[in-house]
Motif scaffolding. Structure first.
Motif, PDB file in Angstrom:
ATOM      1  N   ASP A 116       0.863  -1.180   0.000  1.00  0.00           N
ATOM      2  CA  ASP A 116       0.000   0.000   0.000  1.00  0.00           C
ATOM      3  C   ASP A 116       0.895   1.224   0.000  1.00  0.00           C
ATOM      4  O   ASP A 116       1.581   1.505   0.983  1.00  0.00           O
ATOM      5  CB  ASP A 116      -0.904  -0.016   1.242  1.00  0.00           C
ATOM      6  N   LYS A 117       0.910   1.949  -1.097  1.00  0.00           N
ATOM      7  CA  LYS A 117       1.789   3.110  -1.212  1.00  0.00           C
ATOM      8  C   LYS A 117       1.294   4.324  -0.425  1.00  0.00           C
ATOM      9  O   LYS A 117       2.024   5.301  -0.274  1.00  0.00           O
ATOM     10  CB  LYS A 117       1.949   3.498  -2.685  1.00  0.00           C
ATOM     11  N   GLY A 118       0.040   4.278   0.034  1.00  0.00           N
ATOM     12  CA  GLY A 118      -0.501   5.417   0.762  1.00  0.00           C
ATOM     13  C   GLY A 118      -0.666   6.633  -0.141  1.00  0.00           C
ATOM     14  O   GLY A 118      -0.401   7.771   0.270  1.00  0.00           O
ATOM     15  N   ARG A 119      -1.101   6.393  -1.354  1.00  0.00           N
ATOM     16  CA  ARG A 119      -1.177   7.479  -2.335  1.00  0.00           C
ATOM     17  C   ARG A 119      -2.081   8.621  -1.864  1.00  0.00           C
ATOM     18  O   ARG A 119      -1.756   9.795  -2.030  1.00  0.00           O
ATOM     19  CB  ARG A 119      -1.664   6.928  -3.678  1.00  0.00           C
ATOM     20  N   LYS A 120      -3.224   8.282  -1.270  1.00  0.00           N
ATOM     21  CA  LYS A 120      -4.166   9.312  -0.834  1.00  0.00           C
ATOM     22  C   LYS A 120      -3.552  10.197   0.244  1.00  0.00           C
ATOM     23  O   LYS A 120      -3.620  11.436   0.171  1.00  0.00           O
ATOM     24  CB  LYS A 120      -5.458   8.679  -0.321  1.00  0.00           C
ATOM     25  N   GLU A 121      -2.949   9.596   1.247  1.00  0.00           N
ATOM     26  CA  GLU A 121      -2.369  10.382   2.343  1.00  0.00           C
ATOM     27  C   GLU A 121      -1.171  11.196   1.868  1.00  0.00           C
ATOM     28  O   GLU A 121      -0.916  12.302   2.368  1.00  0.00           O
ATOM     29  CB  GLU A 121      -1.994   9.474   3.519  1.00  0.00           C
ATOM     30  N   LYS A 122      -0.437  10.682   0.891  1.00  0.00           N
ATOM     31  CA  LYS A 122       0.681  11.449   0.336  1.00  0.00           C
ATOM     32  C   LYS A 122       0.176  12.646  -0.475  1.00  0.00           C
ATOM     33  O   LYS A 122       0.783  13.718  -0.455  1.00  0.00           O
ATOM     34  CB  LYS A 122       1.565  10.549  -0.515  1.00  0.00           C
ATOM     35  N   ARG A 123      -0.931  12.459  -1.176  1.00  0.00           N
ATOM     36  CA  ARG A 123      -1.529  13.598  -1.900  1.00  0.00           C
ATOM     37  C   ARG A 123      -1.961  14.676  -0.921  1.00  0.00           C
ATOM     38  O   ARG A 123      -1.786  15.870  -1.171  1.00  0.00           O
ATOM     39  CB  ARG A 123      -2.726  13.124  -2.742  1.00  0.00           C
ATOM     40  N   GLU A 124      -2.536  14.267   0.201  1.00  0.00           N
ATOM     41  CA  GLU A 124      -2.956  15.246   1.215  1.00  0.00           C
ATOM     42  C   GLU A 124      -1.755  15.954   1.819  1.00  0.00           C
ATOM     43  O   GLU A 124      -1.789  17.162   2.060  1.00  0.00           O
ATOM     44  CB  GLU A 124      -3.771  14.534   2.298  1.00  0.00           C
ATOM     45  N   SER A 127      -0.386  18.626  -0.691  1.00  0.00           N
ATOM     46  CA  SER A 127      -1.516  19.256  -1.374  1.00  0.00           C
ATOM     47  C   SER A 127      -1.279  20.704  -1.774  1.00  0.00           C
ATOM     48  O   SER A 127      -2.071  21.283  -2.510  1.00  0.00           O
ATOM     49  CB  SER A 127      -2.754  19.195  -0.472  1.00  0.00           C
TER      50      SER A 127
END
Length: 349
Positions: A116-124, A127
């Motif tokens: 799980d690369k954690g793409r969503k949390e990295k985008r946040e 941001s």
């Protein structure tokens, strides 16, 4: 498939150099806890030497620009890997190429798990908005979670590092024969948002040379970087560039014998960390909270750009995106600040 039936794991991590290096402590911890496990490590040819010294590891290289390019190439790669009698696949990359391979293995009844690369949390985190920094999961723990999903549970410690390598006689005569500390400096990175101003870095190198009991090794790649470092070598008295002058294996051996590495948020820092070398990392528009701190390194070794002056940091995970004016964030890191940390580390040694 139960863990007891898994004897041979395909581990996929094709790039990049730092990400491959960050697999090393995880694979060392895994093979120490489960010494009977066999691992085939799928990566690009250049990166093979990074993991080749780990027990029970066989490196399988993917020619992604030639034989294994495109869908037909992936099919050829799958058929080659299938012959190895694999029991499971651990995808530590999670990109289109590895996802296609996983589908093929699943269709053949071989269990697969991916990071799980954690793409969503990295985008946040990147941001471009004002935010409170909350550390994300470190990369080595993301890798471990893949093996946990396959049923393998193991602790990881700071001593899960590789042993020093033997340096060839020619390099040894240059760098390791005198009673001096050897400091590696890797002043470049893939993207400009992670590169310390070169004028500042040369000032730092000059300050380090004044210590007199050190030797400085300059690392880089590509003709432009080689030319810059050769210019430094010629204008300084005790700094030596190895850019373009050694093989990658020779460079790894030299890195493993350093007393200290000063690096950007880039691969050379991770290569040094996998040998337990102290690493000072200089951070620009990226930030330690994204989870890419070199393995086993202290918080004090992470020298970050000033968020009071540039409050949107981090603006990128890779250093390739930043708003207007943020190309100068690393000017907030004074060479004297780095020099002070270097002296503290060398005194401890």
């Amino acid at each position: 498939m139960a863990k007891s039936n898994i004897r041979h794991i395909l581990v996929i991590r094709l790039s990049a150099m730092g990400d491959v290096a960050m697999t090393v402590p995880v694979l060392l911890a895994l093979t120490q806890k489960y010494p009977d496990i066999k691992i085939t490590f799928l990566t690009k040819p250049f990166f093979g030497p990074i993991v080749a010294g780990i027990p029970n590891i066989n490196v399988f290289t993917a020619d992604v620009k030639g034989t294994h390019k495109g869908l037909l190439g992936l099919w050829k790669l799958f058929k080659q890997l299938k012959k190895l009698d694999l029991d499971a696949v651990a995808d530590l990359h999670n990109v289109l190429r590895s996802n296609i391979l996983k589908v093929l293995f699943k269709l053949n009844g071989i269990p697969t798990e991916q990071m799980d690369k954690g793409r969503k949390e990295k985008r946040e985190l990147t941001s471009g908005k004002l935010k409170e920094l909350k550390p994300l999961k470190p990369m080595h723990l993301r890798y471990i979670s893949v093996f946990e999903k396959l049923g393998f549970h193991f602790p990881i410690f700071k001593d899960h590092i590789l042993a020093k390598l033997e340096v060839n006689k020619d390099l040894g005569r240059i760098f390791l024969t005198e009673n001096k500390k050897v400091i590696g400096i890797a002043p470049f990175a893939a993207f400009p948002g992670k590169i310390y101003p070169l004028a500042f870095m040369k000032t730092l190198v000059s300050q380090l040379e004044a210590l007199q009991d050190v030797k400085i090794v300059l690392f880089g790649g590509g003709q432009k970087e080689q030319a810059i470092l050769e210019g430094w070598e010629n204008s300084l008295s005790n700094s030596f560039s190895v850019a373009g002058k050694t093989t990658f294996k020779e460079e790894l051996a030299l890195i493993s014998n350093l007393d200290l590495m000063i690096s950007m948020d880039s691969g050379n820092g991770h290569l040094a960390a996998m040998y337990g070398v102290p690493v000072i990392t200089l951070w620009g528009v990226t930030h330690p909270t994204a989870g890419f701190v070199p393995f086993g390194q202290s918080e004090e070794n992470q020298i970050t750009s000033d968020r009071r002056s540039y409050p949107l940091i981090p603006t990128s995970v890779y250093g390739n995106k930043f708003p207007s004016g943020y190309d100068r964030v690393m000017e907030t890191i004074a060479p004297e600040q780095i020099f002070k940390r270097v002296k503290l580390i060398l005194q401890k040694d």
